[in-house]
Design an enzyme around this catalytic site. Structure first.
Site, PDB file in Angstrom:
ATOM      1  N   GLY A  56     -19.610  27.125 -49.293  1.00 60.93           N
ATOM      2  CA  GLY A  56     -19.405  26.780 -47.889  1.00 60.93           C
ATOM      3  C   GLY A  56     -19.772  27.945 -46.994  1.00 60.93           C
ATOM      4  O   GLY A  56     -20.702  28.701 -47.278  1.00 60.93           O
ATOM      5  N   SER A  57     -19.013  28.103 -45.923  1.00 62.25           N
ATOM      6  CA  SER A  57     -19.361  29.093 -44.898  1.00 62.25           C
ATOM      7  C   SER A  57     -18.934  30.502 -45.303  1.00 62.25           C
ATOM      8  O   SER A  57     -18.046  30.694 -46.128  1.00 62.25           O
ATOM      9  CB  SER A  57     -18.660  28.724 -43.588  1.00 62.25           C
ATOM     10  OG  SER A  57     -17.263  28.757 -43.779  1.00 62.25           O
ATOM     11  N   ARG A  58     -19.544  31.485 -44.658  1.00 64.48           N
ATOM     12  CA  ARG A  58     -19.170  32.868 -44.913  1.00 64.48           C
ATOM     13  C   ARG A  58     -17.723  33.104 -44.494  1.00 64.48           C
ATOM     14  O   ARG A  58     -16.961  33.754 -45.206  1.00 64.48           O
ATOM     15  CB  ARG A  58     -20.104  33.810 -44.136  1.00 64.48           C
ATOM     16  CG  ARG A  58     -19.946  35.252 -44.538  1.00 64.48           C
ATOM     17  CD  ARG A  58     -20.631  36.252 -43.631  1.00 64.48           C
ATOM     18  NE  ARG A  58     -22.073  36.159 -43.562  1.00 64.48           N
ATOM     19  CZ  ARG A  58     -22.868  37.208 -43.298  1.00 64.48           C
ATOM     20  NH1 ARG A  58     -22.358  38.409 -43.131  1.00 64.48           N
ATOM     21  NH2 ARG A  58     -24.161  37.062 -43.195  1.00 64.48           N
TER      22      ARG A  58
ATOM     23  N   GLY B  62     -15.350  31.416 -47.066  1.00 65.45           N
ATOM     24  CA  GLY B  62     -15.377  32.138 -48.345  1.00 65.45           C
ATOM     25  C   GLY B  62     -14.642  33.464 -48.244  1.00 65.45           C
ATOM     26  O   GLY B  62     -13.827  33.813 -49.103  1.00 65.45           O
TER      27      GLY B  62
ATOM     28  N   GLU C 221     -19.932  31.053 -52.842  1.00 65.47           N
ATOM     29  CA  GLU C 221     -21.342  31.012 -52.466  1.00 65.47           C
ATOM     30  C   GLU C 221     -21.360  30.709 -50.976  1.00 65.47           C
ATOM     31  O   GLU C 221     -20.825  29.677 -50.549  1.00 65.47           O
ATOM     32  CB  GLU C 221     -22.040  29.925 -53.275  1.00 65.47           C
ATOM     33  CG  GLU C 221     -23.541  29.986 -53.136  1.00 65.47           C
ATOM     34  CD  GLU C 221     -24.131  28.607 -53.092  1.00 65.47           C
ATOM     35  OE1 GLU C 221     -23.828  27.787 -53.961  1.00 65.47           O
ATOM     36  OE2 GLU C 221     -24.884  28.347 -52.140  1.00 65.47           O
TER      37      GLU C 221
ATOM     38  N   CYS D 254     -28.489  25.420 -48.854  1.00 65.94           N
ATOM     39  CA  CYS D 254     -28.225  26.859 -48.902  1.00 65.94           C
ATOM     40  C   CYS D 254     -29.502  27.625 -49.203  1.00 65.94           C
ATOM     41  O   CYS D 254     -29.579  28.823 -48.956  1.00 65.94           O
ATOM     42  CB  CYS D 254     -27.152  27.156 -49.936  1.00 65.94           C
ATOM     43  SG  CYS D 254     -27.341  26.188 -51.421  1.00 65.94           S
TER      44      CYS D 254
END
Ligand code: NAP
Length: 526
Positions: free
Chosen positions: A239-241, A244, A263, A300
């Site tokens: 998912g998103s930074r 995560g 990831e 991604c």
């Protein structure tokens, strides 16, 4: 059947707090409403997973493989209801979702074969050397064992292959870890259908119910509570930074910190080498735009950065890519939130003083439409402002013009960690590519030549990973059979009596697996 349940093992529960998913193509809420799992459900799922762990960890590879095959078939047996619901919840077309279902099922079957084959156990025996001088060597036997219950967070952009029964779940189950899934709120109906299929496979395989639980919900608090639970031993996330990193922080702050395999974000640089650009610039431009706009760019591995040497050949590439992009239609994005983030990211690039908008895609019709965007800037500006290298999730890319190879090398060396890098080369470019390759290998998990990064093969040699922020741990992968290693740890048994030595490393080699004995590889007797 979809009734908005939380699944704690075999038990379906409802909660008073409900949420609905949205059809992104219309903006309308879909029925039914879904239960939001709370702290009590997290506690119950984790307790059940912990109780199931010893028995599940101990079953033979054959039995675990059979369970994974049963789970794969159970997903297929849901039939068209799964595809129709996923289409409604994601706006993704039928063909894409049918392909994704095949990938999801293929992934489970791949792990079934990997489990049966036994290499993942890394069975290693150093027999005792009682007469060794000056000291005898003890009998040492090592094998990999599962970590314990694993929490899995699916992504919105792959409602099947990176979600409830996606790669993280398949690899954790293959390793012998019970799984507690935090359902993604963008596709709860799809999630529930798959979760029920897995729970049914657990039951029909005669496994303890706690091997799999499913917690739908739409709050950060739910995921945070799950990761903080002391019975969870590792986390798989896509998912998103921001999401995560939030989970990485929670995991690190626990009394017993645990690994988080997150990831997150990647812009997947493509380097156009001069001979390739001169020979086939316009053809490269067309195939680049096809990769950029596929699935509204919601991959991604989307090619969000193109790097080349300034000059007429790059001019021709940019012009052809702009023309190709103008000819593309818009596409529905996965969620209103992802669409809003895309608009914001594209708006920031379009409004940036040092960036030129090369072209936009055709106008959109309907809600949450991604209209492709191509930008360009100079290497000097790109190096001066790190914001130009931020991920814009969707069909947006920026071309960076470099004065010479030294500047190109500087751009590559300054990149954040990436899932992929692509080199477009002809034979005459190979010497220059050889110079850049070590820099790229330092920054990315997969380097590909003369193709496009979208499309990730589920295979033994695949690496879908890379240095931060592509992932939170570059030593592994979330796609392909190597992913099983994330949920294992080595244990050495020293001088144990034969009756206490696990089957994988016993003298009789009951499981018939390949092993390393006294440093020599012994092939499987099967
Ligand atoms: P996301 O917003 O990060 O959500 C992924 C999962 O994590 C959801 O279940 C979400 O549920 C949970 N979560 C998010 N933030 C959390 C937090 N702070 N604490 C606890 N749980 C949290 O990702 P997404 O919805 O799939 O996509 C949004 C963005 O992620 C995209 O715009 C894109 O930038 C990026 N993305 C990257 C990839 C990739 O492969 N690199 C793939 C897809 C998306 P709750 O919201 O209910 O907490």
């Amino acid at each position: 059947m979809i009734d908005g349940s939380i699944l704690i093992g075999a038990e379906a529960r409802q909660s008073d707090t409900r949420f609905t998913s949205v059809d992104p193509a219309t903006g309308e809420a879909l029925q039914p409403a879904f239960s939001s799992a709370g702290a009590e459900a997290v506690d119950a799922a984790c307790a059940l997973a912990e109780a199931a762990f010893p028995a599940y960890a101990a079953i033979t590879p054959e039995r675990r493989g059979a369970f994974l095959d049963t789970a794969a078939q159970a997903i297929l047996d849901i039939g068209d209801e799964l595809i129709v619901r996923a289409m409604q919840e994601t706006g993704l077309p039928r063909a894409r979702l049918e392909g994704e279902r095949a990938r999801t099922v293929g992934q489970l079957r791949l792990f079934a074969s990997v489990v049966r084959q036994g290499d993942w156990l890394d069975a290693t025996i150093d027999p005792a050397l009682p007469d060794r001088q000056p000291l005898p060597r003890p009998d040492l036997r090592r094998m990999n064992l599962p970590l314990g219950p694993v929490a899995v967070f699916g992504a919105s952009n792959f409602p099947l292959a990176f979600s409830v029964a996606g790669g993280d779940t398949a690899s954790a189950l293959a390793a012998g870890c019970p799984v507690v899934v935090k359902g993604h709120p963008a596709h709860p109906g799809t999630g529930e259908l798959v979760a029920r299929a897995i729970a049914a496979a657990v039951a029909s395989s005669g496994l303890p119910a706690g091997v799999f639980s499913y917690l739908p919900g739409e709050t950060n608090a739910l995921g945070g509570t799950l990761v903080a639970d002391p019975r969870i031993n590792a986390v798989g996330f896509t998912g998103s930074r921001g999401g995560g990193l939030a989970l990485v922080r929670i995991a690190a702050a626990r009394a017993e910190p645990i690994p988080v395999y997150a990831e997150m974000s990647s812009i997947n640089p493509v380097i156009l080498f001069p001979a390739a650009l001169a020979a086939r610039g316009p053809a490269l431009a067309t195939s680049f735009v096809a990769s950029l706009t596929m699935g509204a760019g919601q991959f991604c591995t989307n090619p969000g950065l193109v790097i080349g040497l300034d000059g007429p050949d790059l001019d021709a590439f940019v012009a052809a890519a702009g023309q190709a992009l103008q000819g593309t239609g818009s596409a529905t994005m996965l969620t209103p939130g992802i669409h809003a983030a895309f608009e914001k990211g594209v708006g920031a690039l379009a409004g940036h003083d040092a960036v030129r908008t090369v072209a936009r895609g055709g106008p959109g019709d309907g809600a949450n439409q991604a209209v492709g965007a191509l930008f360009e800037t100079s290497a000097e500006q790109f190096l001066a402002d790190s914001a130009l290298g931020n991920e814009v999730f969707g069909s947006s890319s920026i071309v960076v013009r470099c004065r010479d190879t030294a500047e190109l090398a500087k751009v590559v060396a300054g990149l954040e960690g990436q899932l992929t890098a692509t080199i477009q080369i002809d034979p005459a470019d190979e010497a220059a590519a050889a110079e850049i390759l070590p820099l790229l290998a330092r920054r990315v998990g997969r380097i590909l030549a003369n193709g496009w990064p979208t499309g990730v093969e589920v295979a033994h040699a695949m690496v879908h990973g890379g240095p931060f922020p592509a992932t939170s741990d570059s030593r592994t992968t979330s796609v392909g059979s190597k992913a099983i290693e994330r949920f294992l740890r080595p244990v050495c048994f020293q001088n144990l009596p034969a009756s206490l030595i696990p089957a994988a490393i016993g003298d009789a080699n009951e499981w018939g697996i390949a092993r390393r004995i006294d440093g020599q590889r012994e092939e499987s007797p099967n």
